[in-house]
Design a protein around this motif. Structure first.
Motif, PDB file in Angstrom:
ATOM      1  N   TRP A 128      85.025 -11.080 -20.029  1.00 46.93           N
ATOM      2  CA  TRP A 128      85.597 -12.337 -19.470  1.00 46.93           C
ATOM      3  C   TRP A 128      85.169 -12.564 -18.077  1.00 46.93           C
ATOM      4  CZ3 TRP A 128      91.388 -13.264 -21.015  1.00 46.93           C
ATOM      5  CH2 TRP A 128      91.510 -13.352 -22.495  1.00 46.93           C
ATOM      6  N   SER A 129      85.100 -13.873 -17.888  1.00 46.29           N
ATOM      7  CA  SER A 129      84.892 -14.478 -16.362  1.00 46.29           C
ATOM      8  C   SER A 129      86.291 -14.296 -15.555  1.00 46.29           C
ATOM      9  CB  SER A 129      84.114 -15.623 -16.157  1.00 46.29           C
ATOM     10  OG  SER A 129      82.942 -15.706 -16.376  1.00 46.29           O
ATOM     11  N   VAL A 130      86.355 -13.857 -14.291  1.00 45.98           N
ATOM     12  CA  VAL A 130      87.819 -13.839 -13.836  1.00 45.98           C
ATOM     13  C   VAL A 130      88.190 -15.276 -13.405  1.00 45.98           C
ATOM     14  CG1 VAL A 130      88.952 -12.957 -11.864  1.00 45.98           C
ATOM     15  CG2 VAL A 130      87.393 -11.524 -12.695  1.00 45.98           C
ATOM     16  N   ASN A 131      88.948 -15.776 -14.055  1.00 45.19           N
ATOM     17  CA  ASN A 131      89.589 -17.280 -13.854  1.00 45.19           C
ATOM     18  C   ASN A 131      91.001 -16.984 -13.228  1.00 45.19           C
ATOM     19  OD1 ASN A 131      91.301 -16.208 -15.921  1.00 45.19           O
ATOM     20  ND2 ASN A 131      90.508 -17.641 -17.206  1.00 45.19           N
ATOM     21  N   ILE A 138      95.105  -9.555 -12.385  1.00 42.72           N
ATOM     22  CA  ILE A 138      94.642  -8.599 -11.098  1.00 42.72           C
ATOM     23  C   ILE A 138      95.497  -8.222  -9.980  1.00 42.72           C
ATOM     24  CG2 ILE A 138      92.629  -7.701 -10.298  1.00 42.72           C
ATOM     25  CD1 ILE A 138      91.015  -8.896 -12.203  1.00 42.72           C
ATOM     26  N   ASN A 139      95.822  -9.492  -9.363  1.00 44.89           N
ATOM     27  CA  ASN A 139      96.252  -9.344  -7.867  1.00 44.89           C
ATOM     28  C   ASN A 139      97.729  -8.847  -8.045  1.00 44.89           C
ATOM     29  OD1 ASN A 139      94.102 -10.164  -6.551  1.00 44.89           O
ATOM     30  ND2 ASN A 139      94.546 -12.457  -6.734  1.00 44.89           N
ATOM     31  N   GLU A 140      98.158  -9.263  -9.183  1.00 46.51           N
ATOM     32  CA  GLU A 140      99.844  -8.822  -9.164  1.00 46.51           C
ATOM     33  C   GLU A 140      99.840  -7.109  -9.682  1.00 46.51           C
ATOM     34  OE1 GLU A 140     103.944  -9.522  -9.364  1.00 46.51           O
ATOM     35  OE2 GLU A 140     102.358 -10.925  -9.148  1.00 46.51           O
ATOM     36  N   ALA A 141      98.575  -6.995 -10.453  1.00 45.62           N
ATOM     37  CA  ALA A 141      98.617  -5.383 -10.753  1.00 45.62           C
ATOM     38  C   ALA A 141      98.609  -4.589  -9.552  1.00 45.62           C
ATOM     39  CB  ALA A 141      97.539  -5.175 -12.106  1.00 45.62           C
ATOM     40  N   ARG A 142      97.498  -4.976  -8.817  1.00 45.52           N
ATOM     41  CA  ARG A 142      97.404  -4.332  -7.494  1.00 45.52           C
ATOM     42  C   ARG A 142      98.523  -4.341  -6.765  1.00 45.52           C
ATOM     43  NH1 ARG A 142      91.646  -7.246  -6.239  1.00 45.52           N
ATOM     44  NH2 ARG A 142      90.398  -5.906  -7.304  1.00 45.52           N
ATOM     45  N   LYS A 143      99.443  -5.302  -6.440  1.00 49.66           N
ATOM     46  CA  LYS A 143     100.441  -5.232  -5.750  1.00 49.66           C
ATOM     47  C   LYS A 143     101.486  -4.475  -6.278  1.00 49.66           C
ATOM     48  CE  LYS A 143     100.322 -10.205  -4.333  1.00 49.66           C
ATOM     49  NZ  LYS A 143     100.930 -11.524  -4.613  1.00 49.66           N
TER      50      LYS A 143
END
Length: 145
Positions: A128-131, A138-143
């Motif tokens: 998938w392209s990152v939409n 992804i950002n929420e998982a990194r946080k």
């Protein structure tokens, strides 16, 4: 496949269909070798060819079902991503790749790239392209790391 077309075909060709079915049952009941399955396949293929159904039409129908199923899974996966983002476990590997796992989703990718591999409930949904939805996941998982 339109049911009206099939019912019209059956009404017009009922005699051929009955003869084909009788031959099919006779072959299956009387012949006891591998040859019976070859003859049965020829009879069924003959009925399909006679009905006007082509291999291309069967392939198109299969493709439409596949595309519809994948689209439905993608939509459902995006909805689940939004719900499970808080529970996501972000794992960074030493080579710049990462894996994000939730109870239903697994996302694998490389930092800075536009494509990631998405698996939903054990079924690979491809790259998938990152939409916006995937990026926020992804950002929420990194946080939460």
């Amino acid at each position: 496949m339109d049911t009206q077309v099939w019912s019209q075909f059956i009404r017009e060709n009922w005699l051929v269909i009955v003869i084909g079915l009788v031959l099919l049952f006779a072959v299956v009941n009387l012949v006891k070798t591998v040859l019976k399955w070859a003859i049965a396949i020829v009879i069924v293929a003959g009925l399909f060819i006679y009905s006007g159904v082509t291999i291309d039409q069967i392939g198109d129908a299969v493709s439409k079902v596949k595309e519809g199923t994948v689209d439905t899974l993608k939509t459902e996966a995006q909805e689940v991503m939004l719900k499970e983002a808080k529970d996501a476990v972000y794992t960074s590997h030493g080579d710049g790749t990462f894996t994000i796992t939730t109870p239903n989703i697994e996302v694998k990718g490389k930092a800075g790239e536009d494509k990631v591999n998405v698996t939903f409930r054990g079924v690979s949904l491809g790259q998938w392209s990152v939409n916006d939805t995937l990026g926020s996941f992804i950002n929420e998982a990194r946080k939460a790391q």
